[in-house]
Design an enzyme around this catalytic site. Sequence first.
Site, short mmCIF file in Angstrom:
data_model
loop_
_atom_site.label_atom_id
_atom_site.label_comp_id
_atom_site.label_asym_id
_atom_site.label_seq_id
_atom_site.Cartn_x
_atom_site.Cartn_y
_atom_site.Cartn_z
N THR A 170 -0.70 -11.34 3.19
CA THR A 170 0.42 -12.18 3.67
C THR A 170 1.57 -11.39 4.27
O THR A 170 2.61 -11.96 4.61
CB THR A 170 0.99 -13.07 2.54
OG1 THR A 170 1.63 -12.23 1.55
CG2 THR A 170 -0.10 -13.90 1.89
N GLY A 171 1.38 -10.06 4.41
CA GLY A 171 2.42 -9.25 5.05
C GLY A 171 2.00 -8.91 6.46
O GLY A 171 1.89 -9.78 7.33
N ASP A 194 0.84 -1.20 0.00
CA ASP A 194 0.00 0.00 0.00
C ASP A 194 0.88 1.26 0.00
O ASP A 194 0.69 2.17 -0.82
CB ASP A 194 -0.87 -0.05 1.28
CG ASP A 194 -2.06 0.88 1.24
OD1 ASP A 194 -2.33 1.47 0.18
OD2 ASP A 194 -2.73 1.02 2.28
#
Length: 194
Positions: free
Chosen positions: A138-139, A50
Amino acid sequence: MSARGKEESFVQVTIKNTIVELIQGDITKCEVDAIVNAANTSLLGGGGVDGAIHRAGGKAILEECLKIRNQKGGCAVGEAVVTTGGNLKCRYVIHTVGPVWNGGAKQEEEKLKSCYRSSLKLADSMNVESLAFPNISTGIYGYPKERACIAAIDEVTAYLVNSGTSIKRIIFVCFDEINYELYKQELKKTASNL
Ligand code: ADP
């Protein structure tokens, strides 16, 4: 993407009428009609992919995110909204909000699959022909990578097989080696089951 980090083991699978590719790299460098952002419900930008998208895309993206936030209060988990690509090479950024992993009994899988489905539907509604996905959740959101990979590939495959989509090319962009290897394995499995 102009520079492929993993040219030698580049993976490409055709699912119905769509080419599905795998690369390891930075999604902000992708030369596609639209990239997907793993955003948060506020749409105000954050860390990880993001942050990278807002940094590379410039203020036009945040301005459109703010308008959407004013109109509809943000974006719910599993849903998707679209903005300009700003200074990026893509025309659009599709912002979707993945679930935070909370042990697996909080409908995380259905919510994650919904992110992929909502993004694909929105892309089709904008006549997007090429679309790049990051490894949503997944972070920072902590979704186990193997489970997330299987959910992503299952949902995208189901959409391509069942929807009559006009998307011609989908790229899974893995930032890290672990995701890249997981996606390579799963895409090969998918190809052998088609
Ligand atoms: P989430 O909050 O949905 O977990 P993150 O941005 O923390 O979102 O992570 C999602 C995935 O995006 C992770 O696998 C992370 O490694 C990856 N990522 C981070 N930066 C980039 C980038 N520039 N391009 C592609 N993927 C990225």
